[in-house]
Design a protein around this motif. Structure first.
Motif, PDB file in Angstrom:
ATOM      1  N   LYS A   1      61.334  86.841  58.827  1.00  0.00           N
ATOM      2  CA  LYS A   1      60.065  86.145  58.627  1.00  0.00           C
ATOM      3  C   LYS A   1      58.881  87.070  58.914  1.00  0.00           C
ATOM      4  O   LYS A   1      57.893  87.097  58.168  1.00  0.00           O
ATOM      5  CB  LYS A   1      59.997  84.920  59.543  1.00  0.00           C
ATOM      6  N   GLU A   2      58.999  87.853  59.968  1.00  0.00           N
ATOM      7  CA  GLU A   2      57.888  88.717  60.371  1.00  0.00           C
ATOM      8  C   GLU A   2      57.685  89.879  59.406  1.00  0.00           C
ATOM      9  O   GLU A   2      56.556  90.343  59.223  1.00  0.00           O
ATOM     10  CB  GLU A   2      58.126  89.181  61.809  1.00  0.00           C
TER      11      GLU A   2
ATOM     12  N   TYR B   1      63.547  81.091  57.163  1.00  0.00           N
ATOM     13  CA  TYR B   1      64.117  82.438  57.142  1.00  0.00           C
ATOM     14  C   TYR B   1      65.352  82.500  58.034  1.00  0.00           C
ATOM     15  O   TYR B   1      65.497  81.716  58.971  1.00  0.00           O
ATOM     16  CB  TYR B   1      63.084  83.474  57.600  1.00  0.00           C
TER      17      TYR B   1
ATOM     18  N   TYR C   1      58.156  89.555  56.183  1.00  0.00           N
ATOM     19  CA  TYR C   1      57.457  88.894  55.081  1.00  0.00           C
ATOM     20  C   TYR C   1      56.007  88.550  55.441  1.00  0.00           C
ATOM     21  O   TYR C   1      55.144  88.474  54.570  1.00  0.00           O
ATOM     22  CB  TYR C   1      58.206  87.627  54.667  1.00  0.00           C
ATOM     23  N   GLU C   2      55.743  88.302  56.709  1.00  0.00           N
ATOM     24  CA  GLU C   2      54.392  87.917  57.151  1.00  0.00           C
ATOM     25  C   GLU C   2      53.398  89.074  57.138  1.00  0.00           C
ATOM     26  O   GLU C   2      52.194  88.856  57.304  1.00  0.00           O
ATOM     27  CB  GLU C   2      54.449  87.385  58.591  1.00  0.00           C
TER      28      GLU C   2
ATOM     29  N   LYS D   1      60.917  79.568  62.513  1.00  0.00           N
ATOM     30  CA  LYS D   1      61.505  80.458  61.502  1.00  0.00           C
ATOM     31  C   LYS D   1      61.104  80.103  60.071  1.00  0.00           C
ATOM     32  O   LYS D   1      61.209  80.947  59.177  1.00  0.00           O
ATOM     33  CB  LYS D   1      63.032  80.451  61.617  1.00  0.00           C
ATOM     34  N   ASP D   2      60.706  78.847  59.827  1.00  0.00           N
ATOM     35  CA  ASP D   2      60.250  78.432  58.493  1.00  0.00           C
ATOM     36  C   ASP D   2      61.249  78.742  57.383  1.00  0.00           C
ATOM     37  O   ASP D   2      60.861  79.167  56.289  1.00  0.00           O
ATOM     38  CB  ASP D   2      58.900  79.081  58.163  1.00  0.00           C
TER      39      ASP D   2
END
Length: 604
Positions: free
Chosen positions: A256-257, A250, A259-260, A247-248
């Motif tokens: 997260k995805e 998030y 933002y990715e 999750k880094d």
């Protein structure tokens, strides 16, 4: 949906199985279980609900010697989510886990009951283990009994069986549902439904083909094809970065995805854009020879990306394009002409309905292409050609970056075909390629934008429903926005073409009906604006998403000024994804694992 793991080795079997199941949580499940055969004795644990419940049940269970183990996360098909219905299922001295659906289970079950077998569960899976043990009594050895059992099953399945009489063996079979086996330098064997549970454990993997079955032991792996002919194991390196599955910081994988998307779209574009043409090295231009129609077939979010593609293929490529829902297309006896390129779209490459339509198209002699995120998936191996979207691991059940990369690929592909068909002049093609280069910037999430949507979301937690409306290519985006909201918030939402509201749906308009209006500046703005004004006049609550301020809106989310409606498409995509995310979080839902849903839908 449903996840399988298996392990044969001398390490901590329990932890390996539980870690593997954790990596499969994103696929969706409602119960989980493991069975471990160690020193001639089985230990079996099951739990309903989240994996932490199974972890709690197994906290005092120790595995520190050679063992074979199988595990499963279940998404209910036959029978409610209960411990009795959870896998693994027990026979007299054997256990089974299974993904898919055994279509002839009722007949097998009837015969087994007639032979005095008592069933504990309501599942179709339990027939597999009882059928296996029935065959053990008549066949010469365990593998012959397993082979006979597989030949008696109809439907889709990936299955593992362990039995007391062979305590160092796992039997496996795959037909229609994904499964692979991995090994490492210590000669451990690992099974899973996808790559992710094997990352950090296996060094090489073999992806099973439909019809494959066999067994693994400490010292060997035997694979037989559907005709019973032994075939070579085809190991390839497992190259996946486990960090991409974290999750880094998030709150959720879905966040997260979202933002990715800027980074993964950059990866999607990488090496595929020159100054004046689209480059798909993976495609042979002969694929498009004699093609007069493109037929797109998909489910769910991928269906919405296909709808978006249909506008681009007809507008840019000047090729007739139709879009099909895979689950419907399979059964309506469609007319399939050989001048049609059949394109399937799937994040996982394993979606059961879509995979079957691909097989139908191949059988009918059509050229086939798959747009997919997973190399070595069933669809990639089945189709004549494939384009990988390069979205990386997507763990949130509600798809975001898969949709974004699919639409990006389709934009490129429509321009690729336009050049082949000479349907776009060089100047316009260069202009479109320059626009493609701007997508990564268009989908960057700013703190200001996210904070605005977070604050606004608290006004959209009640009411009797949502309309997401848009025209032209923004209609598929409206469908996708509505799907995202209903998937994770459990609020009723529908996507409509803006011009269709007056043909019935507007009867629902009142202050408790929330309209999310997509108003692109560069595509049919005035017409779309008029449609929204019709709803506003009937007191619907309006949330407008546009670069241009709209005075009839109760709420307004402003996107950046863009050069083209396609860049507006991607900016609005970010807005509807974030809105769904924040509404769901405010409602206290598990965004990544919404109820009743699965990531990879491998059953009909």
């Amino acid at each position: 949906m449903c996840g399988i793991v298996g392990y044969l080795g001398e390490k901590n079997t329990k932890e390996i199985l539980l870690e593997g199941l954790k990596e499969l949580e994103y696929r969706g499940y409602d119960s989980a279980g493991i069975a471990v055969l160690q020193e001639g004795e089985f230990s079996n644990y099951k739990a309903v609900g989240k994996l932490k419940n199974l972890e709690e049940k197994t906290k005092d269970f120790i595995t520190d010697k050679f063992a074979v183990g199988i595990g499963h996360t279940r998404w209910a098909t036959h029978g409610k989510p209960t411990e009795l219905n959870a896998h693994p299922h027990l026979g007299e001295s054997s256990y089974v886990v299974h993904n898919g659906i055994i279509e002839n289970y009722a007949k097998l079950k009837e015969d087994l009951i007639g032979n005095g077998i008592k069933f504990l569960s309501q599942t179709d899976t339990e027939v597999i283990i009882h059928q296996f043990e029935k065959n053990l009594k008549t066949e010469a050895d365990e593998f012959k009994a397993f082979s006979k059992t597989i030949s008696e099953l109809e439907g889709a399945y990936a299955t593992l069986i362990v039995t007391k009489s062979l305590p160092d063996t796992i039997f496996f079979a795959k037909h229609g549902s994904p499964m692979l086996v991995g090994i490492n330098d210590e000669n451990e064997k690992f099974f899973a439904s996808s790559d992710s549970p094997l990352i950090g454990h296996a060094k090489e993997v073999n992806y099973f083909e439909d019809g494959d079955y066999g067994y693994v032991t400490k010292n060997e792996i035997k694979i037989f094809d559907a005709q019973g002919k032994e075939r070579q194991v085809n190991f390839i390196p497992l190259k996946v970065d486990k960090l991409s599955a974290q999750k880094d910081g998030y709150r959720f994988f879905m966040e997260k995805e979202i933002y990715e998307q800027s980074d993964v779209i950059s990866d999607t574009l990488l090496g595929r854009l020159s100054d004046d043409e689209i480059i798909f090295e993976e495609l042979d231009t002969k694929l498009f020879d004699g093609i007069n129609e493109i037929k797109l077939c998909a489910c769910g979010t991928s269906y919405h990306s296909a709808l978006s593609a249909s506008y681009m293929f007809e507008r840019y490529s000047k090729v007739r394009c139709s879009v099909e829902i895979a689950s419907e297309f399979r059964y309506r006896q469609p007319i399939m002409n050989k001048d049609t390129l059949f394109v399937v779209i799937s994040q996982s490459g394993e979606t059961a309905d879509t995979l079957e339509t691909l097989k139908m198209a191949k059988k009918a002699g059509l050229k086939t292409l798959v747009i997919c995120n997973v190399d070595n998936s069933s669809m990639v191996r089945e189709a004549n050609a494939s384009i990988l979207t390069r979205a990386g691991i997507e763990k949130g059940v509600a798809s975001t970056k898969a949709f974004a990369t699919q639409v990006t690929v389709f934009w490129m592909l429509s321009l690729y075909v336009a050049k082949l068909k000479n349907s776009m002049n060089t100047q316009e093609l260069k202009h479109q390629i320059n626009l493609l280069r701007e997508i990564p910037l268009s989908v960057k999430v700013t703190d200001e934008m996210h904070e605005r949507i977070k604050r606004l979301s608290k006004r959209y937690l009640h009411g009797h429903g949502f309309f997401f409306i848009g025209r032209d290519i923004f209609y598929p985006l409206a469908l996708e926005g509505a799907l995202k909201l209903k998937e994770i918030s459990y609020l009723h939402a529908e996507g409509y073409p803006s011009g269709e509201m007056k043909h019935g749906p507007i009867a629902l308009a009142d202050p408790e009906l929330f309209t999310i209006a997509l108003l692109p500046q560069h595509l049919l703005y005035e017409k779309s604006k008029s449609n929204v004004e019709e709803l506003s006049a009937r007191d619907s609550t309006i949330c407008a998403i546009s670069a241009l301020e709209f005075d009839k809106a109760d709420d307004f989310i402003q996107i950046n000024q863009c050069k083209d409606y396609m860049l507006e498409f991607f900016e609005m995509m970010i807005v509807v994804q974030l809105l769904s995310l924040e509404v769901s979080i405010r409602l206290g839902n598990d965004v990544d694992m919404p109820r009743n849903l699965a990531k990879s839908v491998t059953v009909e």
